[in-house]
Design a protein around this motif. Structure first.
Motif, PDB file in Angstrom:
ATOM      1  N   GLY A 213      32.881  29.208  37.232  1.00 31.95           N
ATOM      2  CA  GLY A 213      32.289  30.528  37.409  1.00 31.95           C
ATOM      3  C   GLY A 213      32.858  31.345  38.552  1.00 31.95           C
ATOM      4  N   ASN A 214      33.942  30.898  39.162  1.00 32.61           N
ATOM      5  CA  ASN A 214      34.499  31.628  40.306  1.00 32.61           C
ATOM      6  C   ASN A 214      34.910  33.053  39.943  1.00 32.61           C
ATOM      7  OD1 ASN A 214      34.163  29.513  42.103  1.00 32.61           O
ATOM      8  ND2 ASN A 214      36.228  28.724  41.809  1.00 32.61           N
TER       9      ASN A 214
ATOM     10  N   SER B 245      43.390  35.125  40.406  1.00 35.32           N
ATOM     11  CA  SER B 245      42.697  34.239  41.337  1.00 35.32           C
ATOM     12  C   SER B 245      43.352  32.869  41.270  1.00 35.32           C
ATOM     13  CB  SER B 245      41.208  34.137  40.999  1.00 35.32           C
ATOM     14  OG  SER B 245      41.011  33.410  39.814  1.00 35.32           O
ATOM     15  N   GLY B 246      43.102  32.098  42.289  1.00 30.65           N
ATOM     16  CA  GLY B 246      43.686  30.765  42.326  1.00 30.65           C
ATOM     17  C   GLY B 246      43.266  30.039  43.584  1.00 30.65           C
ATOM     18  N   ASN B 247      43.952  28.960  43.832  1.00 29.51           N
ATOM     19  CA  ASN B 247      43.671  28.124  44.992  1.00 29.51           C
ATOM     20  C   ASN B 247      44.971  27.985  45.780  1.00 29.51           C
ATOM     21  OD1 ASN B 247      43.295  25.883  46.722  1.00 29.51           O
ATOM     22  ND2 ASN B 247      41.723  25.050  45.367  1.00 29.51           N
ATOM     23  N   ARG B 248      44.954  28.400  47.020  1.00 28.83           N
ATOM     24  CA  ARG B 248      46.169  28.371  47.849  1.00 28.83           C
ATOM     25  C   ARG B 248      46.703  26.949  48.061  1.00 28.83           C
ATOM     26  NH1 ARG B 248      46.903  33.542  49.803  1.00 28.83           N
ATOM     27  NH2 ARG B 248      45.005  34.752  50.006  1.00 28.83           N
TER      28      ARG B 248
ATOM     29  N   GLU C 263      41.497  34.202  46.435  1.00 31.13           N
ATOM     30  CA  GLU C 263      41.340  32.755  46.346  1.00 31.13           C
ATOM     31  C   GLU C 263      39.922  32.392  45.926  1.00 31.13           C
ATOM     32  OE1 GLU C 263      42.638  28.762  48.724  1.00 31.13           O
ATOM     33  OE2 GLU C 263      42.112  30.502  49.932  1.00 31.13           O
ATOM     34  N   LEU C 264      39.849  31.482  44.961  1.00 32.60           N
ATOM     35  CA  LEU C 264      38.590  30.915  44.474  1.00 32.60           C
ATOM     36  C   LEU C 264      37.579  31.995  44.101  1.00 32.60           C
ATOM     37  CD1 LEU C 264      38.440  27.893  46.943  1.00 32.60           C
ATOM     38  CD2 LEU C 264      39.242  27.894  44.575  1.00 32.60           C
ATOM     39  N   ARG C 265      36.482  32.129  44.832  1.00 26.72           N
ATOM     40  CA  ARG C 265      35.444  33.122  44.514  1.00 26.72           C
ATOM     41  C   ARG C 265      35.691  34.456  45.208  1.00 26.72           C
ATOM     42  NH1 ARG C 265      30.945  30.400  42.245  1.00 26.72           N
ATOM     43  NH2 ARG C 265      29.394  31.892  42.947  1.00 26.72           N
ATOM     44  N   GLY C 266      36.721  34.518  46.040  1.00 25.02           N
ATOM     45  CA  GLY C 266      37.001  35.733  46.789  1.00 25.02           C
ATOM     46  C   GLY C 266      36.050  35.885  47.964  1.00 25.02           C
ATOM     47  N   THR C 267      36.396  36.786  48.855  1.00 24.35           N
ATOM     48  CA  THR C 267      35.569  37.068  50.027  1.00 24.35           C
ATOM     49  C   THR C 267      34.954  38.454  49.877  1.00 24.35           C
ATOM     50  OG1 THR C 267      37.387  38.122  51.219  1.00 24.35           O
ATOM     51  CG2 THR C 267      37.140  35.718  51.491  1.00 24.35           C
ATOM     52  N   ASP C 268      34.041  38.781  50.771  1.00 18.42           N
ATOM     53  CA  ASP C 268      33.473  40.134  50.772  1.00 18.42           C
ATOM     54  C   ASP C 268      34.582  41.168  50.964  1.00 18.42           C
ATOM     55  OD1 ASP C 268      30.940  39.062  50.441  1.00 18.42           O
ATOM     56  OD2 ASP C 268      30.394  39.236  52.561  1.00 18.42           O
TER      57      ASP C 268
ATOM     58  N   PRO D 111      42.117  33.657  36.260  1.00 21.60           N
ATOM     59  CA  PRO D 111      42.379  32.522  37.152  1.00 21.60           C
ATOM     60  C   PRO D 111      43.646  31.796  36.706  1.00 21.60           C
ATOM     61  CG  PRO D 111      40.739  31.899  35.541  1.00 21.60           C
ATOM     62  CD  PRO D 111      41.078  33.351  35.278  1.00 21.60           C
ATOM     63  N   THR D 112      44.122  30.917  37.556  1.00 21.53           N
ATOM     64  CA  THR D 112      45.291  30.102  37.228  1.00 21.53           C
ATOM     65  C   THR D 112      44.868  28.652  37.060  1.00 21.53           C
ATOM     66  OG1 THR D 112      46.859  31.517  38.372  1.00 21.53           O
ATOM     67  CG2 THR D 112      47.497  29.218  38.121  1.00 21.53           C
TER      68      THR D 112
END
Length: 132
Positions: free
Chosen positions: A12-13, A80-83, A109-114, A46-47
């Motif tokens: 769900g990210n 989106s992805g994971n570094r 990255e992942l769920r993202g930031t604000d 996403p990747t």
């Protein structure tokens, strides 16, 4: 504002991220990936890649974009992805942007930031205005 088309897995990210954008959303359903959107959109993807970069673009997204009507309406892609995956980070967005001839507008990255959400909201507003 334009339409956001997205694919999200069970984690769900991606869905969490796009739900914060205040945009109209269309989720690619892996059971019916060939649905038509009928209007210009930005794809958020996403990747999912193995250690060699294979399988980066989710199969449902491939099926969705294999429909000529959907492919011709894509205007940009956000990845989106994971570094932790190094050079394969957000690889799906790079592949799609190149194959579809559209810009890769942003990566998170992942769920993202604000901060990511704010940047994407502002960026999409400018992007859709530029497209007219």
């Amino acid at each position: 504002m334009g339409l956001i088309v997205y694919y999200s897995s069970a984690t769900g990210n991606t869905e969490h991220f796009v739900s914060q954008l205040g945009q109209r959303l269309f989720k690619i359903d892996k059971r019916k990936p060939s649905a038509f959107v009928g209007e210009p959109y930005v794809l958020v993807v996403p990747t999912y890649a193995d250690g060699e970069g294979r399988g980066a673009v989710p199969k449902a997204v491939i099926h969705f974009l294999n429909e000529a009507e959907n492919r011709k309406l894509i205007r940009g892609v956000i990845g989106s992805g994971n570094r932790n995956f190094g050079r394969y980070y957000s690889l799906a967005s790079k592949i799609i942007a190149e194959k579809c001839g559209v810009p890769c507008l942003y990566r998170f990255e992942l769920r993202g930031t604000d901060e990511d959400v704010i940047c994407v909201k502002k960026g999409l507003e400018r992007f859709w205005k530029q497209l007219g």
